[in-house]
Design an enzyme around this catalytic site. Structure first.
Site, PDB file in Angstrom:
ATOM      1  N   CYS A 152     -48.292 -13.686 -32.303  1.00  0.00           N
ATOM      2  CA  CYS A 152     -48.746 -12.374 -32.753  1.00  0.00           C
ATOM      3  C   CYS A 152     -49.927 -12.617 -33.690  1.00  0.00           C
ATOM      4  O   CYS A 152     -50.380 -13.756 -33.832  1.00  0.00           O
ATOM      5  CB  CYS A 152     -47.630 -11.559 -33.413  1.00  0.00           C
ATOM      6  SG  CYS A 152     -47.018 -12.194 -34.980  1.00  0.00           S
ATOM      7  N   CYS A 226     -48.279  -9.006 -29.556  1.00  0.00           N
ATOM      8  CA  CYS A 226     -49.277  -8.159 -30.209  1.00  0.00           C
ATOM      9  C   CYS A 226     -50.443  -7.982 -29.260  1.00  0.00           C
ATOM     10  O   CYS A 226     -50.922  -8.967 -28.672  1.00  0.00           O
ATOM     11  CB  CYS A 226     -49.714  -8.825 -31.515  1.00  0.00           C
ATOM     12  SG  CYS A 226     -51.177  -8.119 -32.274  1.00  0.00           S
ATOM     13  N   CYS A 233     -55.571 -14.900 -27.563  1.00  0.00           N
ATOM     14  CA  CYS A 233     -54.780 -16.102 -27.284  1.00  0.00           C
ATOM     15  C   CYS A 233     -55.462 -16.960 -26.228  1.00  0.00           C
ATOM     16  O   CYS A 233     -55.801 -16.473 -25.148  1.00  0.00           O
ATOM     17  CB  CYS A 233     -53.385 -15.700 -26.821  1.00  0.00           C
ATOM     18  SG  CYS A 233     -52.259 -17.112 -26.598  1.00  0.00           S
TER      19      CYS A 233
END
Length: 299
Positions: A152, A226, A233
């Site tokens: 997250c 998230c 990411c």
């Protein structure tokens, strides 16, 4: 005809359900999965939402977007009612009586990840190597150890809760770790409190970790919780499966208004963290059989 069959029997709606079973997706991603135009996908998503099988949440990365998610608990309940509608003997409540030798994982309305009898490997004593990232057991006859990374933004609430719950539910059998794209200095105290009081898990001793520190490590699954973290990411290799759970940050819950009674803000904040932890716990429990089946498929 039972409502679940009516909704799921349509090929395109079944495609949407199976796509969402792997994680939360946006309309354009669902269009690619089922190879259908936006108006058709939106129409069938509306029917699934009206039937209670699918829900939507506004993206925190782009407010013009929404993530659609499959309500697996609702699907399990609907499947149970479908079986009972066909024949009373298929009611989950009477199946164990009529068929005492039946595998509990086959009972409608029950989830295999919640039944230790299905796979003892998911519920052994804690492994002393559980802290090793992406580790694999030395014994070649042992079931492969999966590496799961939860991500997250702040690594202060959602991802550490998921990490702790997966480790708890598998007694350390699954190697799990969490990180953030922009980690906070410390865990949110309300997250620590909820995990301790609601789940008996102590996460007070851990510190948020930056995602960059895990570059070069291998993970079987990367789960983003998230919407912003999903966009930031990095990839962890072609063999890594990416899953997204669009989970609102409980720390951003709306504060109490000026006319609310004293303590209302604290109660609202606590309720937000309890809801977030419960949602993540449900998601983690539904991840367990995915990990089990994947380990069964590996040589």
């Amino acid at each position: 005809m039972p409502e679940f069959l009516r909704l799921a029997a349509h090929p395109l709606r079944w495609g949407l359900l199976t796509a969402l079973a792997g994680g939360d997706l946006r309309v354009r991603e669902l269009m690619a999965r089922v190879d259908a135009p936006q108006n058709l996908v939106s129409y069938h998503l509306r029917l699934l939402r009206e039937g209670g099988l699918v829900t939507a949440v506004r993206s925190t990365f782009d407010g013009r977007d929404s993530y659609y998610r499959l309500d697996l608990d609702r699907c399990a309940q609907s499947l149970a009612r479908t079986g009972a509608a066909l024949h009373p003997a298929l009611n989950p409540a009477v199946l164990p009586v009529l068929h005492p030798g039946l595998d509990p994982a086959l009972l409608p309305g029950l989830h295999p990840g919640l039944r230790p009898a299905l796979d003892p490997a998911l519920h052994p004593a804690p492994d002393p190597e559980q802290g090793q990232i992406g580790a694999r057991p030395a014994d070649p006859d042992d079931r492969p150890r999966h590496g799961v990374l939860f991500v997250c933004t702040g690594n202060s609430t959602r991802s550490p809760i998921a990490e702790a719950l997966l480790r708890h539910h598998t007694a350390g059998r699954v190697t799990t770790i969490s990180a953030g794209t922009r980690p906070k200095p410390a865990l949110h105290p309300r997250a620590v409190e909820v995990m301790r009081e609601r789940y008996g898990i102590d996460i007070a001793g851990r510190l948020p970790r930056h995602l960059d520190t895990l570059r070069g490590h291998r993970f079987d699954y990367v789960v983003t919780l998230c919407d912003k973290a999903r966009e930031a990411c990095p990839e962890f290799g072609d063999r890594t499966r990416r899953i997204h759970w669009s989970t609102p940050d409980p720390a951003t819950a709306a504060p109490a208004g000026p006319n609310d009674p004293a303590g209302a803000e604290r109660q609202a904040e606590e309720a937000a963290f309890v809801r977030a932890a419960a949602e993540i716990d449900t998601r983690v429990r539904y991840l367990l059989p995915v990990l089990f089946l994947a380990s069964e498929a590996q040589p």
